[in-house]
Design an enzyme around this catalytic site. Structure first.
Site, short mmCIF file in Angstrom:
data_model
loop_
_atom_site.label_atom_id
_atom_site.label_comp_id
_atom_site.label_asym_id
_atom_site.label_seq_id
_atom_site.Cartn_x
_atom_site.Cartn_y
_atom_site.Cartn_z
N ASP A 170 11.18 -11.95 1.78
CA ASP A 170 10.43 -10.76 2.37
C ASP A 170 10.23 -11.49 3.62
O ASP A 170 8.64 -12.11 3.36
CB ASP A 170 9.53 -10.21 1.02
N CYS A 230 17.56 -0.12 -6.36
CA CYS A 230 16.39 1.30 -6.81
C CYS A 230 15.81 1.37 -5.75
O CYS A 230 15.09 1.91 -5.88
CB CYS A 230 16.02 0.78 -8.17
N ALA A 231 16.11 1.07 -4.64
CA ALA A 231 15.78 1.47 -3.49
C ALA A 231 16.23 2.52 -2.72
O ALA A 231 14.98 3.07 -2.93
CB ALA A 231 15.12 0.10 -2.77
N ARG A 232 17.45 2.39 -1.67
CA ARG A 232 17.68 3.70 -1.07
C ARG A 232 19.24 4.12 -1.10
O ARG A 232 19.67 2.06 -0.83
CB ARG A 232 16.75 4.04 0.30
N GLU A 261 23.25 12.50 -1.85
CA GLU A 261 22.10 13.09 -3.27
C GLU A 261 21.94 13.76 -3.09
O GLU A 261 21.67 14.82 -1.93
CB GLU A 261 21.29 12.43 -3.43
N HIS A 280 18.97 9.09 -8.85
CA HIS A 280 17.28 8.99 -7.91
C HIS A 280 15.66 9.01 -9.26
O HIS A 280 15.19 10.09 -9.17
CB HIS A 280 17.40 9.57 -6.91
#
Ligand code: NAD
Length: 325
Positions: A170, A230-232, A261, A280
């Site tokens: 990060d 599990c982000a985008r 989606e 989602h």
């Protein structure tokens, strides 16, 4: 009376906040800006659960003072336009972080234990699947986190709790902060991909992270590697992921998010039995749904009442002249 337009009904706890504040609430049951526009034209606030809002729409809504998001993802909001127009975008940081971190953990276990395939095979009478030895233990293995914010840092603690080594990539977090927790810091994402048994994505979707994991990156992962998103949708190149699964280049994958989606049931992603796909829903536990709806509603009401609410993704909006008369 102030008017708040909502794309879809919020959790009851969020609705209760709006009711208590005495605002008029209109639910459009659509987050399409074109569908919402007739109601938005005289609205003071909008809360978008699922949907988007662009500059063109904002410019046609002279009374609009606030945009609320019951979550933290703002990739579907034109934040630049909102900031220029002096419209704070209220978010709900932290309220669903535990929910998403637990979901990523569940996906990691489902993958490592080969649960999806085993369940399917068992239902077809294949008890012998127990001896395929695809399942492996996570204790002593390495979890590589891409993104170490609210969610990534909670997941790190959970993984450490089951005896995993944790590595972090990060660029916006200081090495010392990560190392102080006993985790490894890597400046190069490629090192995470090469060294980790499980790679889990917890970054926002930005121009920098779009297709951040493509064919070359999947090639760098271990043959027994697991990829969790599990982000985008859009952060992982789905065609490249399908190819990697087809060619058994990684052990398995878990994804809560896809580019389009809701996903088409005929999508090639479902051709694989070593991927777990959820709709989602990582941030949709009862606790999280209540938390994000409450925060989004409270922030929306506060801004309408002239308060400089601090849980916004664009505090620069408060520099606008409408806030400094
Ligand atoms: P956060 O803002 O607390 O953390 C995101 C982290 O990503 C930050 O530390 C940031 O420095 C880092 N980052 C930004 N760009 C990066 C890059 N190019 N490379 C590596 N790291 C980068 O956000 P959070 O609350 O932890 O949420 C993370 C993401 O999870 C959100 O942006 C959202 O898209 C997604 N999310 C999904 C669900 C769901 O239901 N599946 C629910 C909530 C959030």
């Amino acid at each position: 009376m102030a008017k708040v337009v909502i794309s879809h009904r919020l959790h009851d706890d969020g609705m209760a906040v709006l009711e208590k504040a005495g605002v008029e609430v209109v639910i459009t049951n659509s987050g399409d800006p074109k569908v919402m526009l007739p109601e938005l034209k005289d609205a003071d606030g909008v809360i978008i659960r699922i949907g988007s809002i662009d500059r063109e729409t904002m410019e046609q809504c002279p009374k609009l003072k606030v945009i609320g998001r019951p979550g933290v993802g703002v990739d579907d909001v034109d934040v630049e336009a909102a900031t220029e127009l002096g419209i704070p975008v209220v978010i709900a940081p932290g309220a669903n972080s535990r929910s998403v971190a637990e979901h990523a953990m569940a996906m990691m276990f489902a993958c490592a234990k080969d649960m999806i395939r085993s369940d399917k095979e068992m239902r077809n009478g294949n008890f012998g699947i127990r001896s395929s030895y695809k399942a492996y233990e996570l204790g002593g293995k390495t979890l590589g986190l891409l993104g170490y914010g609210h969610i990534g840092s909670i997941f790190a603690g959970m993984a450490a709790g089951i005896g995993m080594k944790v590595l972090v990539y990060d660029p916006f977090i200081k090495r010392e902060a990560v190392e102080a927790q006993g985790y490894g810091y890597r400046e190069d994402m490629h090192d995470i991909l090469k060294e980790s048994d499980v790679v889990s994505i917890h970054t926002p979707l930005t121009p920098q992270t779009r297709n951040m994991i493509g064919e070359a990156e999947l090639q760098m992962m271990k043959k027994d590697g697991i990829l969790i998103n599990c982000a985008r949708g859009g952060i992982v190149d789905e065609a490249a992921l399908n190819k990697a699964l087809d060619e058994n280049r990684i052990h398995s994958a878990g994804t809560d998010v896809v580019v389009h989606e809701p996903i088409d049931p005929a999508d090639p992603i479902f051709h694989h039995d070593n991927i777990v796909v959820t709709p989602h829903m990582a941030g949709q536990t009862r606790e999280a749904a209540s938390g994000v709806a409450t925060l989004a509603a409270e922030g929306t009401v506060a801004v309408i009442n002239g308060q400089k609410w601090d849980k916004v993704c664009n505090p620069k909006a408060y520099d606008h002249k409408r806030w400094n008369k």
